[in-house]
Design a protein around this motif. Structure first.
Motif, PDB file in Angstrom:
ATOM      1  N   ILE A   1      72.912  61.706 -36.478  1.00  0.00           N
ATOM      2  CA  ILE A   1      72.809  60.401 -37.131  1.00  0.00           C
ATOM      3  C   ILE A   1      73.201  60.504 -38.606  1.00  0.00           C
ATOM      4  O   ILE A   1      73.507  59.504 -39.248  1.00  0.00           O
ATOM      5  CB  ILE A   1      71.361  59.855 -36.981  1.00  0.00           C
ATOM      6  CG1 ILE A   1      71.279  58.369 -37.274  1.00  0.00           C
ATOM      7  CG2 ILE A   1      70.388  60.586 -37.870  1.00  0.00           C
ATOM      8  CD1 ILE A   1      71.077  57.544 -36.082  1.00  0.00           C
ATOM      9  N   SER A   2      73.195  61.729 -39.108  1.00  0.00           N
ATOM     10  CA  SER A   2      73.444  61.909 -40.542  1.00  0.00           C
ATOM     11  C   SER A   2      74.847  62.426 -40.804  1.00  0.00           C
ATOM     12  O   SER A   2      75.205  63.542 -40.409  1.00  0.00           O
ATOM     13  CB  SER A   2      72.401  62.893 -41.096  1.00  0.00           C
ATOM     14  OG  SER A   2      72.872  63.506 -42.255  1.00  0.00           O
ATOM     15  N   ASN A   3      75.622  61.632 -41.522  1.00  0.00           N
ATOM     16  CA  ASN A   3      76.964  62.045 -41.892  1.00  0.00           C
ATOM     17  C   ASN A   3      76.924  63.272 -42.805  1.00  0.00           C
ATOM     18  O   ASN A   3      77.778  64.152 -42.736  1.00  0.00           O
ATOM     19  CB  ASN A   3      77.678  60.874 -42.585  1.00  0.00           C
ATOM     20  CG  ASN A   3      79.145  61.150 -42.736  1.00  0.00           C
ATOM     21  OD1 ASN A   3      79.743  61.769 -41.860  1.00  0.00           O
ATOM     22  ND2 ASN A   3      79.717  60.753 -43.850  1.00  0.00           N
TER      23      ASN A   3
ATOM     24  N   VAL B   1      79.198  60.894 -35.635  1.00  0.00           N
ATOM     25  CA  VAL B   1      78.033  60.328 -36.324  1.00  0.00           C
ATOM     26  C   VAL B   1      77.499  59.156 -35.524  1.00  0.00           C
ATOM     27  O   VAL B   1      78.259  58.266 -35.148  1.00  0.00           O
ATOM     28  CB  VAL B   1      78.416  59.851 -37.745  1.00  0.00           C
ATOM     29  CG1 VAL B   1      77.200  59.275 -38.460  1.00  0.00           C
ATOM     30  CG2 VAL B   1      79.007  60.997 -38.554  1.00  0.00           C
ATOM     31  N   GLY B   2      76.208  59.181 -35.263  1.00  0.00           N
ATOM     32  CA  GLY B   2      75.609  58.058 -34.547  1.00  0.00           C
ATOM     33  C   GLY B   2      74.311  58.462 -33.885  1.00  0.00           C
ATOM     34  O   GLY B   2      73.914  59.637 -33.918  1.00  0.00           O
ATOM     35  N   ASP B   3      73.673  57.484 -33.294  1.00  0.00           N
ATOM     36  CA  ASP B   3      72.427  57.742 -32.580  1.00  0.00           C
ATOM     37  C   ASP B   3      72.733  58.556 -31.320  1.00  0.00           C
ATOM     38  O   ASP B   3      73.653  58.213 -30.559  1.00  0.00           O
ATOM     39  CB  ASP B   3      71.789  56.397 -32.211  1.00  0.00           C
ATOM     40  CG  ASP B   3      70.574  56.594 -31.349  1.00  0.00           C
ATOM     41  OD1 ASP B   3      69.542  57.037 -31.873  1.00  0.00           O
ATOM     42  OD2 ASP B   3      70.672  56.344 -30.132  1.00  0.00           O
TER      43      ASP B   3
ATOM     44  N   GLY C   1      58.078  74.251 -36.131  1.00  0.00           N
ATOM     45  CA  GLY C   1      59.240  73.449 -36.488  1.00  0.00           C
ATOM     46  C   GLY C   1      60.192  74.075 -37.490  1.00  0.00           C
ATOM     47  O   GLY C   1      60.162  75.275 -37.763  1.00  0.00           O
ATOM     48  N   THR C   2      61.050  73.195 -38.028  1.00  0.00           N
ATOM     49  CA  THR C   2      62.125  73.611 -38.930  1.00  0.00           C
ATOM     50  C   THR C   2      61.590  74.379 -40.133  1.00  0.00           C
ATOM     51  O   THR C   2      62.224  75.307 -40.628  1.00  0.00           O
ATOM     52  CB  THR C   2      62.861  72.357 -39.452  1.00  0.00           C
ATOM     53  OG1 THR C   2      63.243  71.564 -38.331  1.00  0.00           O
ATOM     54  CG2 THR C   2      64.091  72.723 -40.255  1.00  0.00           C
ATOM     55  N   TRP C   3      60.407  73.988 -40.592  1.00  0.00           N
ATOM     56  CA  TRP C   3      59.885  74.577 -41.822  1.00  0.00           C
ATOM     57  C   TRP C   3      58.990  75.779 -41.560  1.00  0.00           C
ATOM     58  O   TRP C   3      58.444  76.358 -42.488  1.00  0.00           O
ATOM     59  CB  TRP C   3      59.106  73.495 -42.583  1.00  0.00           C
ATOM     60  CG  TRP C   3      59.468  73.440 -44.019  1.00  0.00           C
ATOM     61  CD1 TRP C   3      60.613  73.904 -44.591  1.00  0.00           C
ATOM     62  CD2 TRP C   3      58.672  72.907 -45.068  1.00  0.00           C
ATOM     63  NE1 TRP C   3      60.578  73.678 -45.940  1.00  0.00           N
ATOM     64  CE2 TRP C   3      59.416  73.062 -46.260  1.00  0.00           C
ATOM     65  CE3 TRP C   3      57.421  72.294 -45.125  1.00  0.00           C
ATOM     66  CZ2 TRP C   3      58.922  72.636 -47.494  1.00  0.00           C
ATOM     67  CZ3 TRP C   3      56.956  71.862 -46.343  1.00  0.00           C
ATOM     68  CH2 TRP C   3      57.694  72.036 -47.522  1.00  0.00           C
TER      69      TRP C   3
END
Ligand code: ADP
Length: 570
Positions: A307-309, A322-324, A425-427
């Motif tokens: 979703i994030s360019n 890019v998109g959902d 998670g990521t962190w």
């Protein structure tokens, strides 16, 4: 003459609650105190469930996980100054994981700001590194607009945390009911939700052509696909094309781990040898080895769906869509439908992945089949896996943290339904367990919640077992108790020197800590187990009861490895 009817007034607290209710919020997590106690009470009166925690850190973790599980921003309410600082743990966790959350904090009186007011802090600035949007309502008239802004921003584009600052003087201002209504109507009109345009058809055609002509294609998906609820589209894509798939840790369950095209047990082969990888809602960060050699082939062509360019620009893939995730996968499926292709079971790549996976599974099963007492990590994990699988559908939500406990749990526990795994998670955030359990229980009331935690992870927020009991949440917390961070004292004799050499090792806790008694102090159920029979009996009783319980599992303090699978970093 009759006096005019007395108009009901709304103060700031009440208007915040009203705005949240109007925006469709149904839950809020937090710790009350000056100046926001009335905000929580008013929210409850308007039908918003307020879950009161002991510490803002856990409440913040809960808000972030709630955002992930529901796709709607999780709300965290804190007091000013130190409350806001504690809450940053949750806000930053939301930012790092790309989960929608909104932290709302009271702050000091604007008139006294800068003069050393009670709990004074420039909170708007303090939270900026961790939020997509940080705003202060400077006047009660700003309240509805600010509430809608932070809620909209948190959930749009790449999800994340936003912050709303509520000075105490604003909370004490008042407006009439009619004015409040007008402010709400104006704010609803004014605040527009950002819409991400889906990718163009020609990009979709390129993606399909890359997949069609690949010799060793792979589909990878992560928590972005989970938040987009892309599971049905992904299932269709995998099953029509016969392409093997690999979930990230929290992507597990979007398609069942037991699916014949699951490459989880052949992960190294799958990522090391694939020539085209369609990555849906997962960042090529440390969890995916940056998409670089030696773990990945240097020639792999990445098709990234995000979703994030910004994410696409950062990774510079062969093709960015890019998109959902749900929409993009649906477009890919549509494009394939006109000219379908399927690798089939006898395709060399599919066969190679299948064989490697089944060899690795057999090797692991042989290890798991042994009943090792005192417990290593594998024996209790197998027993827990089997008991969770016995629950069927709706599958329990598994919360997992700790070094060895989480690593072993990721390979052994089986996820069969979407969004049923929450972990560090990521962190790599430790201490999330209890907050995540509480969020999961309120966000998915039909599911049992089972936490499988190291004793260190549990200890960060163990007092929240009282919260479990207070709200009677169906949560069973299983503590792998090996007496410390990574377990026992692993220092070599030469390392044990200096004036404090007789202190316990920095990695050690009190051996044999009776964590099961903690929950009993509040009226919950505690179990102490050290054998397979004891564990099985505690699990079947507590799972059936669906009441708060802590199972304290005694683990050999020298089982497992220091730092789990990240030893090279410690
Ligand atoms: P994992 O930890 O599972 O690998 P990450 O958190 O690294 O997943 O990546 C998730 C990615 O998904 C982020 O880059 C985020 O921008 C993206 N994302 C979030 N929501 C959506 C969505 N609705 N559609 C597509 N991508 C999304």
């Amino acid at each position: 003459q009759n006096p005019p009817p007395k108009q009901t007034q709304h103060d700031g607290n009440s208007l915040v609650a009203l705005s949240l209710a109007r925006a469709g919020c149904t839950h809020m997590f937090g710790v009350v105190g000056i100046p926001v106690t009335a905000l929580a009470t008013r929210a409850v009166a308007l039908g918003i469930r307020f879950i009161a925690f002991h510490n803002e850190q856990s409440a913040g973790y809960a808000a972030s996980a709630y955002g992930y599980l529901t796709g709607r921003p999780g709300l965290l309410l804190t007091v000013s100054g130190p409350g806001c600082v504690h809450g940053l743990a949750g806000l930053s966790n939301a930012a790092a994981n790309a989960w929608p959350a909104v932290m709302i904090a009271g702050s000091c009186d604007q008139e006294y700001f800068g003069k050393g007011d009670f709990q004074e802090l420039d909170q708007v600035e303090a939270v900026k590194p961790f939020s997509k949007l940080s705003v202060r309502a400077r006047d009660i008239k700003d309240v509805p607009r600010c509430v809608f802004q932070v809620l909209g921003k948190a959930a749009s584009g790449r999800p994340g945390g936003c912050y709303l600052d509520l000075p105490s003087d604003v909370l004490h201002q008042t407006v009439s009911e009619a004015e409040a209504e007008q402010l709400l109507v104006d704010a609803e009109k004014e605040v527009k939700v950002e819409v991400i345009e889906a990718v163009g058809q020609s990009e979709i055609e390129k993606a399909v052509s890359l997949l069609r002509h690949a010799e060793r294609p792979l589909i990878v998906f992560g928590k972005g696909a989970a938040i987009a609820r892309a599971e049905n589209g992904l299932k269709k894509l995998v099953e029509t094309t016969g392409i093997p798939f690999l979930p990230t840790p929290m992507g597990k369950g979007l398609l069942p781990d037991t699916h014949e095209l699951a490459a989880t047990a052949a992960r190294s082969l799958a990522i090391g040898k694939c020539d085209v990888a369609l990555v849906v809602g997962a960042r090529l960060n440390w969890l995916l080895h940056f998409g670089e050699p030696p773990k990945w082939s240097k020639d792999v062509k990445f098709i990234l769906v995000d979703i994030s360019n910004e994410e696409i620009e950062l990774r510079k893939p062969c093709l960015g869509l890019v998109g959902d995730a749900a929409k993009v996968v649906e477009m890919i499926n549509k494009e394939i439908k006109d000219d379908p292709f399927c690798l089939g079971k006898t395709h060399p790549w599919v066969e190679a992945i299948g064989k490697k996976a089944s060899d690795n599974v057999s090797r692991m099963e042989a290890q798991l089949a042994k009943d090792v007492v005192p417990f290593n990590f594998l024996t209790p994990m197998r027993i827990i896996r089997d008991e969770i699988l016995r629950m069927g559908s709706p599958a329990p939500i598994v919360v997992s943290e700790g070094a060895n406990t989480m690593d072993v749990g990721r390979s052994v526990l089986v996820q069969t339904e979407p969004r049923t795994r929450l972990d560090a998670g990521t962190w790599g955030t430790m201490g999330v367990g209890l907050g995540y359990c509480i969020a999961a229980a309120v966000a998915s009331p039909d599911r049992l919640v089972v936490a499988v935690e190291g004793d260190s992870g549990f200890g960060f927020s163990a007092m929240e077992v009282e919260t479990l009991v207070r709200y009677q949440l169906p949560v069973v917390v299983i503590v792998f108790n090996n007496g410390g961070v990574y377990g026992g004292d692993r220092r070599s004799p030469e390392e044990i020197t200096g004036p404090f050499k007789d202190d316990p090792a920095p990695t050690s806790f009190v051996p044999g800590a009776a964590y099961h008694l903690l929950i009993e102090a509040f009226g919950g159920k505690g179990y102490l187990v050290g054998t397979p029979e004891e564990l099985k009996s505690a699990l079947s009783e507590s799972f059936a009861a669906r009441k708060p319980a802590v199972i304290n599992v005694t683990i050999d303090p020298y089982a497992g490895a220091e730092s789990g699978r990240l030893q090279h970093k410690n």
